[in-house]
Design an enzyme around this catalytic site. Structure first.
Site, PDB file in Angstrom:
ATOM      1  N   CYS A 151       0.823  -1.215   0.000  1.00 23.32           N
ATOM      2  CA  CYS A 151       0.000   0.000   0.000  1.00 23.32           C
ATOM      3  C   CYS A 151       0.850   1.254   0.000  1.00 23.32           C
ATOM      4  CB  CYS A 151      -0.957   0.012   1.192  1.00 23.32           C
ATOM      5  SG  CYS A 151      -0.192   0.354   2.777  1.00 23.32           S
ATOM      6  N   ASP A 342      -2.340   1.956   6.860  1.00 21.51           N
ATOM      7  CA  ASP A 342      -2.791   1.727   5.490  1.00 21.51           C
ATOM      8  C   ASP A 342      -2.700   3.039   4.727  1.00 21.51           C
ATOM      9  OD1 ASP A 342      -3.876   0.519   3.254  1.00 21.51           O
ATOM     10  OD2 ASP A 342      -5.936   0.815   3.894  1.00 21.51           O
ATOM     11  N   TRP A 359      -9.822   5.645  -4.625  1.00 18.08           N
ATOM     12  CA  TRP A 359      -8.600   5.564  -3.824  1.00 18.08           C
ATOM     13  C   TRP A 359      -7.847   4.292  -4.180  1.00 18.08           C
ATOM     14  CZ3 TRP A 359      -7.420   9.558  -0.435  1.00 18.08           C
ATOM     15  CH2 TRP A 359      -8.429  10.543  -0.355  1.00 18.08           C
ATOM     16  N   HIS A 361      -4.948   1.538  -3.480  1.00 14.21           N
ATOM     17  CA  HIS A 361      -4.164   0.983  -2.381  1.00 14.21           C
ATOM     18  C   HIS A 361      -3.879  -0.486  -2.682  1.00 14.21           C
ATOM     19  CE1 HIS A 361      -8.054  -0.403  -0.278  1.00 14.21           C
ATOM     20  NE2 HIS A 361      -8.465   0.396  -1.237  1.00 14.21           N
TER      21      HIS A 361
END
Length: 418
Positions: A151, A342, A359, A361
């Protein structure tokens, strides 16, 4: 009981380090209200003791790069260096290069999240995010090495400098917090410390925190437009803030807020900003983490959260991250274990509705032949990203700078593209 599950139950109560959000949530999880516990990532994914040991050693090495102020290009740890002195073998692998002309496949979509493998993400990155001065580029070996960290790797490869978290913003409702403490009480079986930690967590509003960061980035970008030296940029910035009656205007000149641009490596790089603010733009990423990190605080705060820690300034929204040690939540019961943080990359999207923002990740470092397995990349809508896990009780939205000539932060991101 399989071997991986038995390994999980054997986990010690020591804190663990993992850079991930990994688990694709169920519909109920994605719709969970603020502060609802959803179980830890480690428990949900059946991590073994060896998994934790490898992740811990690898991420300690990666975090050291950030702590010492090293920048990409200064050398990343090799597999041997990462676990020097350990009997274990680091199974992190740098993914192979992908042809520049190969188009990505569509991601696998599930609710508010789309998932793909690291190689397919590289292909998408090359088509969408790789541009420098309008030219599409192949992801370099160094960038693929950065990406392989999971991440934090996704944010790292897109932001250029290792993420430093200095300009973090959040929103905390003081009145809601006060009323909840006065009118509420611990649930059956809940300790007072657990109650206070839960109330503090529920008093944060991630949507408002994100909007605050985005508003600040917008003001910064206005100040950058016509500024060809730092002095002009700072004058423009203070004028814009004063015009908006923004409390950030009163920040000390030595504040991280005003020093952020000059402390960005790509601003000083002749192939980046070359000390010209007008060549830079402010963008955003996010970090979720645990509040009870002070090693000298009570055990209850490390287990259930520190209600006073990492609260934003009531006027500016800035969060003091100097005490963020990247330490995970301590287990309250035998067998519990939690990931420490994270990261999610946002960039400079112009979508006005936070719920429709995307987003990017990942689950964990890339280990195709190891126990962890290959790295998966996620594109989550804000509702899914901000829901978090029981591992985290703080969500911050961080402003950083990248050169305008980079396209790692396009104004529009299509989830699961193409």
């Amino acid at each position: 009981m399989d071997k991986r599950r038995s390994g999980l139950l054997a986990l010690t109560t020591a804190g663990i380090v993992l850079s991930t959000a990994g688990l694709t949530p169920s519909v109920s999880q994605a719709a969970a209200g603020p502060g609802e516990e959803k179980g830890s990532y480690a428990d949900s994914n059946g991590l073994t003791v060896d998994d934790i040991r490898l992740i811990n050693a690898l991420n300690e090495e990666a975090l050291e790069l950030g702590r010492t102020g090293k920048t990409p290009g200064g050398g990343l740890p090799s597999a041997t260096e990462s676990l020097r002195g350990s009997a274990a073998v680091d199974s992190r692998v740098t993914p192979p290069a992908e042809p520049l002309d190969r188009m990505p496949d569509a991601y696998r979509a599930y609710g508010d999240r789309a998932t793909t493998g690291i190689s397919n993400y590289i292909r998408k990155w090359q088509q969408v995010y790789s541009h420098r001065d309008g030219q599409i580029r192949q992801m370099t070996e160094q960038q693929r090495e950065q990406l392989s960290y999971g991440c934090v790797g996704v944010t790292w490869v897109n932001s250029g400098p290792y993420p430093t978290n200095k300009l973090a913003f959040a929103s905390f409702d003081e009145e809601k917090h006060r009323r909840a403490l006065e009118n509420g009480s611990p649930r059956p079986g809940e300790t007072r410390a657990e109650f206070e930690g839960r109330v503090a967590k529920q008093s944060f509003d991630e949507t408002k925190g994100f909007n605050r960061a985005r508003d600040v980035a917008s003001v910064m970008n206005k100040a950058l437009e016509s500024a060809h030296d730092e002095s002009t940029y700072l004058s423009n910035l203070k004028a814009e803030l004063a015009k908006n009656d923004d409390a950030l205007a009163a920040e000390d000149s030595r504040s991280n807020f005003y020093a952020a641009l000059r402390n960005t490596p790509s601003f000083k790089d002749r192939n980046g900003g070359n000390h010209d603010p007008s060549k830079m733009k402010a963008v955003i990423y996010s970090k979720h983490f645990w509040s009870g990190q002070d090693p000298f605080s009570s055990a209850d705060k490390r287990k259930y959260g520190d209600p006073e820690a990492f609260r934003p300034h009531p006027s500016t929204g800035l969060v003091d991250m100097t005490k963020d040690r990247n330490t995970s939540r301590s287990p309250a019961k035998p067998g519990e274990s939690y990931v420490n943080f994270d990261y999610g990359w946002f960039g400079d999207q112009k979508e006005s509705n936070p719920d429709n923002t995307v987003w990017t990740h990942a689950n964990h470092y890339h280990s195709p032949e190891g126990g962890m397995g290959p790295m998966q990349v996620y594109e989550s809508k804000f509702r899914s990203w901000s829901a978090g896990y029981a591992d985290f009780d703080r969500g911050t939205y961080v402003v950083t700078f990248i050169p305008k000539s980079w396209n790692t932060a396009p104004a529009k991101v299509k989830q699961g593209w193409p």
